[in-house]
Design a protein around this motif. Structure first.
Motif, short mmCIF file in Angstrom:
data_model
loop_
_atom_site.label_atom_id
_atom_site.label_comp_id
_atom_site.label_asym_id
_atom_site.label_seq_id
_atom_site.Cartn_x
_atom_site.Cartn_y
_atom_site.Cartn_z
N LEU A 15 0.83 -1.20 0.00
CA LEU A 15 0.00 0.00 0.00
C LEU A 15 0.86 1.25 0.00
CD1 LEU A 15 -2.74 1.46 0.28
CD2 LEU A 15 -2.42 1.30 2.76
N ASN A 404 -2.19 -4.80 -2.72
CA ASN A 404 -3.14 -4.02 -3.50
C ASN A 404 -3.84 -4.88 -4.56
OD1 ASN A 404 -2.35 -1.32 -2.39
ND2 ASN A 404 -0.39 -1.93 -3.27
N GLN A 474 -7.71 6.14 -0.06
CA GLN A 474 -6.39 5.71 0.37
C GLN A 474 -5.36 6.83 0.28
OE1 GLN A 474 -5.51 2.14 -1.84
NE2 GLN A 474 -7.44 1.17 -1.23
#
Length: 493
Positions: A15, A404, A474
């Motif tokens: 991430l 991801n 995010q």
């Protein structure tokens, strides 16, 4: 269900790599982007004064060169042609990889944007984004030709394509202490984002062996802070920011020379948070309480579901997996959006739907379907860091990725199988440190965490949710990287 911790930090930390690429791309303007409002002195400077520019920049991390970018602006019969290309050699999760990026833009005679294309190529994955501007609307096309999606985005004003965020400052009389807010368009999240700029003092710095008078400015993009030095022409001479990153103007020879195969600092390790308490079997814990510092709770999703946050203390309680039922209650109306396809979660694509149908059976309960889907992704996607913008269809094709890719593929398969699914992002514990990580929540008579990277459902309590949602949420984590502090204060089995 199979449950496993990843060796080392494996592909946990993926991430952060995605966030890092988004931030660096916005800063280098390798995304077609910074779509800046076309008004004021900055707008007029996007015309003739921007023509025939040729600039090379070197990218360093803690003094070690990791890449370069090259940007050009040329006059063409219908206006201007902008091109920027770059190469980054990045160490992620112990693997050194190259990532190549290229942006082209067609500008009208007044400097406003007519069309653009962005191309990101890593070892396996390719992310292509193209678009055009019609009036006050950007029409963006994303994905491979066989599954290209069209997204229409309303614009506040006729946009300009900047060669950096600082293009909007050209031609302005900048006074020390002056502050302003600019809006940029982030194609990864398909949304405009505010960037705050503060003008600092003047300095003289050395660039290419010569002194240059420069105006120093501070930039805050989603909480991620950078400092830049602008030359007399308004161009960027040097910029410093995230995790020891520096971008500096150099000659062409200097930009292309000196890029070694030696590993630089591992980005995922650099961004991780050490823990003074060591956990030998995180998957056996029923509850964990941590103390958080340097966070803005109002911008995060700390409270709710299996998490309880109060006055800096966060408690995570492991959920009980719902029993398998042969009948299903009608889904609440608010769950319907989490069954829909999105540009990166292509749950309506025939290949995604066909794969989901082969994994689950018609008579399966939602709980059984969810377990089968998590287990299939865990067993069939090779765990390897990937430098790209993740999407479910390419992950299904290549069968490789970090957290991801696991998360977008599981979300797509679950939605195709009729199970509402979302992505959560935050931190997870691995061998003495907390790494940035992404996983899912699936609606099975209530939201239940699922981590296809680790083969866990429910996910263990060291999964600390900071946000829930896709890239548009995010990117909000950018402001806490390097600042957040975390301490384990209690655990229960």
């Amino acid at each position: 269900m199979t449950s496993a911790r990843i060796k080392g930090h494996g592909i946990a930390g993926g991430l952060f790599v995605l966030l890092f690429l988004a931030l660096l791309a916005v800063r280098l303007d390798v995304f077609p982007g910074a779509l800046l409002p076309g008004s004021g002195p900055a707008a007029s400077s996007a015309g003739p004064s921007r023509a025939d520019e040729d600039r090379w920049m070197a990218v360093y991390q803690n003094g070690r060169k990791i890449g370069y970018s090259h940007r050009r602006m040329q006059r063409v019969p219908r206006g201007y042609r902008f091109e920027e290309s770059g190469l980054l050699r990045i160490n992620t999760m112990g693997v050194v990889q190259d990532i190549r990026m290229k942006t082209t833009g067609d500008l009208n005679p007044d400097g406003t944007l007519s069309a653009f294309r962005f191309d990101l190529q890593s070892s396996l994955f390719r992310f292509v984004l193209r678009g055009e501007v019609r009036g006050r609307q950007a029409i963006v096309y994303q994905g491979p030709p066989s599954a290209e999606k069209q997204i229409r985005i309303a614009l506040r004003e006729a946009p300009h394509l900047s060669n950096s965020l600082y293009e909007a400052l050209r031609g302005r009389a900048l006074a020390t202490g002056q502050e302003m807010t600019l809006n940029v368009f982030d194609p990864a999240s398909m949304a405009e984002r505010p960037v705050r700029v503060k003008v600092l003092e003047r300095e003289t710095i050395q660039i290419m062996g010569r002194p240059h008078a420069a105006r120093k400015v501070a930039v805050d993009f989603m909480g991620a802070r950078q400092v830049a030095w602008l030359g007399e022409d308004g161009g960027v001479l040097r910029e410093q920011g995230l995790l020891g990153m520096t971008v500096e103007q150099v000659t062409k020879d200097r930009a292309l020379d000196g890029l070694t195969l030696a590993a630089s600092t591992d980005l995922t390790d650099a961004a991780s948070i050490p823990s003074r308490v060591r956990l030998d079997a995180p998957e056996a814990l029923a509850q964990m309480t941590v103390r958080l510092a340097n966070v803005r709770p109002e911008s995060l999703s700390l409270d709710g579901g299996r998490q309880r946050y109060e006055q800096g203390r966060l408690t995570v309680v492991r959920e009980a997996m719902p029993a398998a039922r042969t009948t299903r209650d009608a889904l609440p109306a608010e769950m319907r959006p989490f069954l829909q396809a999105t540009p990166f979660i292509q749950s309506d694509h025939p290949e995604i739907r066909a794969r989901a149908a082969r994994i689950v059976s018609l008579g399966d309960s939602d709980a059984v379907k969810a377990r089968k889907l998590v287990d299939w992704v865990y067993r069939n996607v090779e765990k390897r860091p990937v430098l790209s913008v993740p999407n479910a269809l390419e992950t299904l094709t290549h069968r490789v990725g970090d957290c991801n890719e696991h998360a977008v593929l599981l979300a797509a398969l679950a939605r195709a199988a009729g199970i509402p699914a979302q992505i959560e992002a935050g931190l997870v514990y691995l061998k003495g440190r907390f790494y940035y990580h992404a996983w899912n929540v699936l609606y099975v008579d209530g939201w239940v965490t699922a981590d296809a990277t680790m083969g866990q459902m429910p996910a263990d309590v060291t999964h600390i949710r900071l946000v829930r949602g896709e890239a548009d949420r995010q990117i909000d984590l950018a402001g806490i990287i390097g600042d957040i502090r975390l301490e384990i204060v209690d655990t229960k089995k």
